[in-house]
Design a protein around this motif. Structure first.
Motif, PDB file in Angstrom:
ATOM      1  N   ALA A 331       0.837  -1.079   0.154  1.00  0.00           N
ATOM      2  CA  ALA A 331       0.005  -0.105   0.089  1.00  0.00           C
ATOM      3  C   ALA A 331       0.827   1.384  -0.057  1.00  0.00           C
ATOM      4  O   ALA A 331       0.580   2.154  -0.586  1.00  0.00           O
ATOM      5  CB  ALA A 331      -1.001   0.126   1.309  1.00  0.00           C
ATOM      6  N   GLU A 332       1.930   1.291   0.544  1.00  0.00           N
ATOM      7  CA  GLU A 332       2.896   2.333   0.779  1.00  0.00           C
ATOM      8  C   GLU A 332       3.554   2.615  -0.677  1.00  0.00           C
ATOM      9  O   GLU A 332       3.541   3.658  -0.888  1.00  0.00           O
ATOM     10  CB  GLU A 332       4.201   1.851   1.702  1.00  0.00           C
ATOM     11  CG  GLU A 332       5.000   3.102   2.262  1.00  0.00           C
ATOM     12  CD  GLU A 332       5.946   2.668   3.194  1.00  0.00           C
ATOM     13  OE1 GLU A 332       6.408   1.438   3.264  1.00  0.00           O
ATOM     14  OE2 GLU A 332       6.381   3.352   3.991  1.00  0.00           O
ATOM     15  N   GLY A 333       3.617   1.481  -1.264  1.00  0.00           N
ATOM     16  CA  GLY A 333       4.023   1.716  -2.659  1.00  0.00           C
ATOM     17  C   GLY A 333       3.238   2.484  -3.657  1.00  0.00           C
ATOM     18  O   GLY A 333       3.520   3.552  -4.394  1.00  0.00           O
ATOM     19  N   ILE A 385      -6.316  -5.067   0.850  1.00  0.00           N
ATOM     20  CA  ILE A 385      -5.379  -4.200   0.805  1.00  0.00           C
ATOM     21  C   ILE A 385      -4.683  -4.785  -0.679  1.00  0.00           C
ATOM     22  O   ILE A 385      -4.497  -3.974  -1.466  1.00  0.00           O
ATOM     23  CB  ILE A 385      -4.400  -3.926   1.807  1.00  0.00           C
ATOM     24  CG1 ILE A 385      -4.999  -3.046   2.755  1.00  0.00           C
ATOM     25  CG2 ILE A 385      -3.064  -3.054   1.281  1.00  0.00           C
ATOM     26  CD1 ILE A 385      -4.270  -3.042   4.134  1.00  0.00           C
ATOM     27  N   ASN A 386      -4.198  -5.932  -0.512  1.00  0.00           N
ATOM     28  CA  ASN A 386      -3.508  -6.740  -1.792  1.00  0.00           C
ATOM     29  C   ASN A 386      -4.218  -6.703  -2.823  1.00  0.00           C
ATOM     30  O   ASN A 386      -3.718  -6.363  -4.096  1.00  0.00           O
ATOM     31  CB  ASN A 386      -2.977  -7.992  -1.225  1.00  0.00           C
ATOM     32  CG  ASN A 386      -1.755  -8.041  -0.306  1.00  0.00           C
ATOM     33  OD1 ASN A 386      -1.072  -7.252  -0.105  1.00  0.00           O
ATOM     34  ND2 ASN A 386      -2.000  -9.102   0.475  1.00  0.00           N
ATOM     35  N   ARG A 387      -5.560  -6.949  -2.602  1.00  0.00           N
ATOM     36  CA  ARG A 387      -6.531  -6.810  -3.897  1.00  0.00           C
ATOM     37  C   ARG A 387      -6.433  -5.470  -4.496  1.00  0.00           C
ATOM     38  O   ARG A 387      -6.120  -5.425  -5.725  1.00  0.00           O
ATOM     39  CB  ARG A 387      -7.873  -7.083  -3.570  1.00  0.00           C
ATOM     40  CG  ARG A 387      -8.139  -8.819  -3.776  1.00  0.00           C
ATOM     41  CD  ARG A 387      -9.830  -8.990  -3.818  1.00  0.00           C
ATOM     42  NE  ARG A 387      -9.937 -10.284  -3.489  1.00  0.00           N
ATOM     43  CZ  ARG A 387     -10.472 -10.709  -2.540  1.00  0.00           C
ATOM     44  NH1 ARG A 387     -11.052  -9.845  -1.438  1.00  0.00           N
ATOM     45  NH2 ARG A 387     -10.771 -11.931  -2.195  1.00  0.00           N
ATOM     46  N   LEU A 388      -6.664  -4.365  -3.844  1.00  0.00           N
ATOM     47  CA  LEU A 388      -6.889  -3.320  -4.180  1.00  0.00           C
ATOM     48  C   LEU A 388      -5.440  -2.659  -5.064  1.00  0.00           C
ATOM     49  O   LEU A 388      -5.378  -2.300  -6.029  1.00  0.00           O
ATOM     50  CB  LEU A 388      -7.142  -2.383  -3.213  1.00  0.00           C
ATOM     51  CG  LEU A 388      -8.508  -2.187  -2.568  1.00  0.00           C
ATOM     52  CD1 LEU A 388      -8.583  -1.840  -1.131  1.00  0.00           C
ATOM     53  CD2 LEU A 388      -9.555  -1.541  -3.549  1.00  0.00           C
ATOM     54  N   GLY A 392      -4.914  -1.625  -9.339  1.00  0.00           N
ATOM     55  CA  GLY A 392      -4.662  -0.210 -10.164  1.00  0.00           C
ATOM     56  C   GLY A 392      -4.724   1.002  -8.904  1.00  0.00           C
ATOM     57  O   GLY A 392      -4.846   0.633  -7.992  1.00  0.00           O
ATOM     58  N   ASP A 393      -4.519   2.260  -9.509  1.00  0.00           N
ATOM     59  CA  ASP A 393      -4.606   3.420  -8.585  1.00  0.00           C
ATOM     60  C   ASP A 393      -5.416   4.370  -8.774  1.00  0.00           C
ATOM     61  O   ASP A 393      -4.921   5.504  -8.904  1.00  0.00           O
ATOM     62  CB  ASP A 393      -3.109   3.561  -8.273  1.00  0.00           C
ATOM     63  CG  ASP A 393      -2.457   4.186  -9.570  1.00  0.00           C
ATOM     64  OD1 ASP A 393      -2.995   4.080 -10.370  1.00  0.00           O
ATOM     65  OD2 ASP A 393      -1.453   4.946  -9.410  1.00  0.00           O
ATOM     66  N   SER A 394      -6.762   4.161  -9.373  1.00  0.00           N
ATOM     67  CA  SER A 394      -7.688   5.155  -9.522  1.00  0.00           C
ATOM     68  C   SER A 394      -7.736   6.121  -8.250  1.00  0.00           C
ATOM     69  O   SER A 394      -7.675   5.346  -7.146  1.00  0.00           O
ATOM     70  CB  SER A 394      -8.792   4.472 -10.114  1.00  0.00           C
ATOM     71  OG  SER A 394      -9.521   4.051  -9.243  1.00  0.00           O
ATOM     72  N   LEU A 401      -8.281   2.185  -0.695  1.00  0.00           N
ATOM     73  CA  LEU A 401      -7.035   1.659  -0.203  1.00  0.00           C
ATOM     74  C   LEU A 401      -6.702   2.441   1.352  1.00  0.00           C
ATOM     75  O   LEU A 401      -6.281   1.878   2.165  1.00  0.00           O
ATOM     76  CB  LEU A 401      -5.951   1.712  -1.015  1.00  0.00           C
ATOM     77  CG  LEU A 401      -4.443   1.104  -0.784  1.00  0.00           C
ATOM     78  CD1 LEU A 401      -4.828  -0.372  -0.489  1.00  0.00           C
ATOM     79  CD2 LEU A 401      -3.527   1.454  -2.023  1.00  0.00           C
ATOM     80  N   THR A 402      -6.672   3.723   1.213  1.00  0.00           N
ATOM     81  CA  THR A 402      -6.565   4.471   2.337  1.00  0.00           C
ATOM     82  C   THR A 402      -7.176   4.191   3.746  1.00  0.00           C
ATOM     83  O   THR A 402      -6.765   3.850   4.631  1.00  0.00           O
ATOM     84  CB  THR A 402      -6.480   5.916   1.974  1.00  0.00           C
ATOM     85  OG1 THR A 402      -5.854   6.371   0.839  1.00  0.00           O
ATOM     86  CG2 THR A 402      -6.142   6.901   3.408  1.00  0.00           C
ATOM     87  N   ARG A 403      -8.524   3.806   3.457  1.00  0.00           N
ATOM     88  CA  ARG A 403      -9.357   3.483   4.356  1.00  0.00           C
ATOM     89  C   ARG A 403      -8.872   2.139   4.907  1.00  0.00           C
ATOM     90  O   ARG A 403      -9.059   1.751   6.269  1.00  0.00           O
ATOM     91  CB  ARG A 403     -11.027   3.487   4.068  1.00  0.00           C
ATOM     92  CG  ARG A 403     -11.632   3.070   4.891  1.00  0.00           C
ATOM     93  CD  ARG A 403     -13.154   2.793   4.461  1.00  0.00           C
ATOM     94  NE  ARG A 403     -13.785   1.672   5.191  1.00  0.00           N
ATOM     95  CZ  ARG A 403     -14.081   1.448   6.386  1.00  0.00           C
ATOM     96  NH1 ARG A 403     -13.782   2.487   7.132  1.00  0.00           N
ATOM     97  NH2 ARG A 403     -14.806   0.253   6.846  1.00  0.00           N
TER      98      ARG A 403
END
Length: 485
Positions: A331-333, A385-388, A392-394, A401-403
């Motif tokens: 997630a940090e990435g 988290i891993n799934r998200l 991708g990163d829309s 993801l943040t949540r």
RNA sequence: GGCCGGGUGGCGAAGUGGUCCAACGCAGAGGUCUGCAAAACCUUCAUUCGUGGGUUCAAAUCCCACCCCGGCCUCCA
């Protein structure tokens, strides 16, 4: 759902209702400071640390007291062996305790009282008991007269008559009843001693917890915890002393955690204890595993159930913790930085996500601290988290993801988990192997080789690193690594 | 002898009457991805919950009996 706890007094789960709304007093029996602590001690401290964290996360104001016994036979004996003062000995192990607990992520208790600093309180309570006819002087000692206290045996489920018939207790002619226990021990030559109305001497073991509990938490308070082995006689005696002296009910709910068993090579198990010499000290384990790994291992069993200890089981916990931190690192990435661990807003969680992780975590914890179930929720969040991350990163995915990450850290924080920087977990260096710089130099070499499409060299370097317990993960534009030894 | 905790897949461990309840983690297998890997994801992995009876329309979950492990009854977290 509200918190319910298993009360040893009555042997059933019951809803926890603080005596004073919004406030909780909890006393946990600490250690006798004459040696380093082992996993069994760690289990007590981690278990009750989690209880305190959960109470606080639930909005309660908690006063957490955990004592040090710094005067007793074992301390005296050990100090003589080592030729140092009892103060020197006990303070050495008190310091060691604090260090070990910090490594395990245990929040320091609000008050850590020492027995030797509470002689006046103990003497006063003993005097009260004598005045009330519940204690008597005999041969320089002061004893508690157990048959003067009708409720004696209620906590442990023991009956005075049965205890006497099967008594393994020392025959002591100074006692009226073999089960009477000492409140004040008359001085022996060359032993530490304090003045008292009954002659110089020192306090018995049980009286300190009664005196200090009353002093810091009052004549009645909510919770009192410790290991199962303390139920009898220690806690039974505490009740007799305190209620005998004050005439009031003392502790509402008694909590006791199960033992840690040591398992030998032949597969035999027995309670880990100092007298059996089958223990692993916490600091010994900390050379090879992070404190948080030990913590996850302990919390992955319910606090009241017996559990076995072995080094292999710790490796399993390390792998599991790696999964949690793996998700955080991923997630940090994407996010650049990890969101803060915000205090969980339970009302909001329950309204917006009635079946969500926050609610399920809370319900598990409210059910007599079902930490294994709570941990399962953490793993579900990691999977989410891993799934998200892989999707991708829309903007909407980043928001989700943040949540997730904030929730993982917020809930994890109640267990004292997932609060570390992921790299710190992955780069934990057990036995002073290769330094980070050495590892990174080799990775740089390898990536140079990869750029030249010299995969033979690249693979050779990776093999070297693998041998040293370093695992590499190549991504599109950079290589991350972790120690796995 | 009295009292207490526990016996669930290869391992650890939740679940204590019916609802995807046999969660979750580790290990394993197959797949996707990858220069090769690793990680991740997908799929798979206990017709079965110490044993034998019983109750029930329904039990891992309740009752009875028994077996096994650990503990307390003395200091012990």
């Amino acid at each position: 759902m509200t918190l319910s706890l298993y009360n040893s007094l009555g042997r059933q789960k019951q809803p926890f209702v603080p005596r004073v709304p919004g406030q909780v007093g909890i006393y946990v029996c600490g250690i006798t400071a004459y040696d380093f602590c082992h996993i069994g001690h760690a289990r007590v401290m981690v278990s009750f640390d989690v209880l305190v964290r959960h109470l606080r996360a639930s909005g309660l104001k908690v006063t957490h007291v955990c004592n040090f016994t710094d005067i007793d036979d074992k301390i005296i004996r050990r100090a003589i062996q080592e030729g140092i003062s009892i103060e020197a000995l006990s303070s050495r192990f008190i310091d060691a305790f604090d260090t070990d607990m910090a490594a395990l992520g245990v929040t320091p208790p609000d008050i850590q009282p020492k027995a030797t600093e509470h002689l006046p309180e103990m003497r006063a309570m003993i005097q009260t008991l004598i005045d009330k006819g519940l204690a008597y002087e005999s041969g320089g000692d002061v004893f508690y007269a157990v048959d003067r206290f009708p409720a004696y045996g209620l906590l442990s489920g023991k009956h005075l008559d049965e205890l006497e018939s099967g008594a393994r207790v020392d025959v002591d002619s100074r006692k009226r009843n073999p089960l009477d226990f000492v409140l004040w021990k008359g001085a022996k030559p060359d032993e530490p001693q304090w003045p008292s109305p009954w002659g110089a001497g020192r306090p018995g073991w049980h009286i300190e917890c009664s005196a200090m509990g009353v002093k810091y938490l009052g004549e009645s308070f909510d919770l009192h915890g410790g290991g199962r082995d303390l139920i009898f006689p220690h806690h039974e005696n505490e009740i007799a002393q305190t209620q005998g002296a004050t005439g009031k009910p003392w502790v509402t709910c008694w909590l006791h955690n199960g033992f840690v068993n040591a398992v030998d090579d032949a597969g035999n198990r027995e309670k880990m204890s100092k007298s059996l010499d089958n223990f692993r000290t916490i600091r010994e384990l900390l050379t090879a595993w992070r404190g948080e790994t030990i913590r996850l291992f302990l919390l992955n069993s319910h606090y009241r159930a017996p559990m076995d200890f072995s080094l292999e089981l710790l490796d399993g916990a390390r792998a599991g913790l790696g999964r949690l931190y793996g998700a955080l690192r991923a997630a940090e990435g994407i996010l650049g930085t990890l969101p803060e661990a915000y205090p969980v807003d339970w009302e909001h969680e329950r309204q917006e996500y009635p079946q969500g992780p926050g609610v399920r975590f809370r319900d598990a914890m409210d059910d007599d601290l079902n930490t294994p179930q709570a941990i399962a929720v953490l793993f579900e969040l990691a999977k989410g988290i891993n799934r998200l991350v892989s999707e991708g990163d829309s903007p909407s995915q980043r928001q989700e993801l943040t949540r997730h990450v904030a929730l993982l850290r917020g809930l994890g924080g109640i267990l004292g988990l997932c609060g570390e920087v992921p790299e710190v977990h992955f780069r934990f260096n057990p036995e002073g192997g290769w330094s980070d710089a050495e590892v990174e130099a080799l990775i740089a070499q390898r990536n140079e080789a990869r750029r030249n499409r010299d995969f033979q060299t690249a693979d050779r370097i990776r093999e070297e690193l693998t041998q040293a317990g370093i695992v590499l993960e190549d991504s599109r534009d950079h290589t991350i690594w972790r120690r796995e030894a």
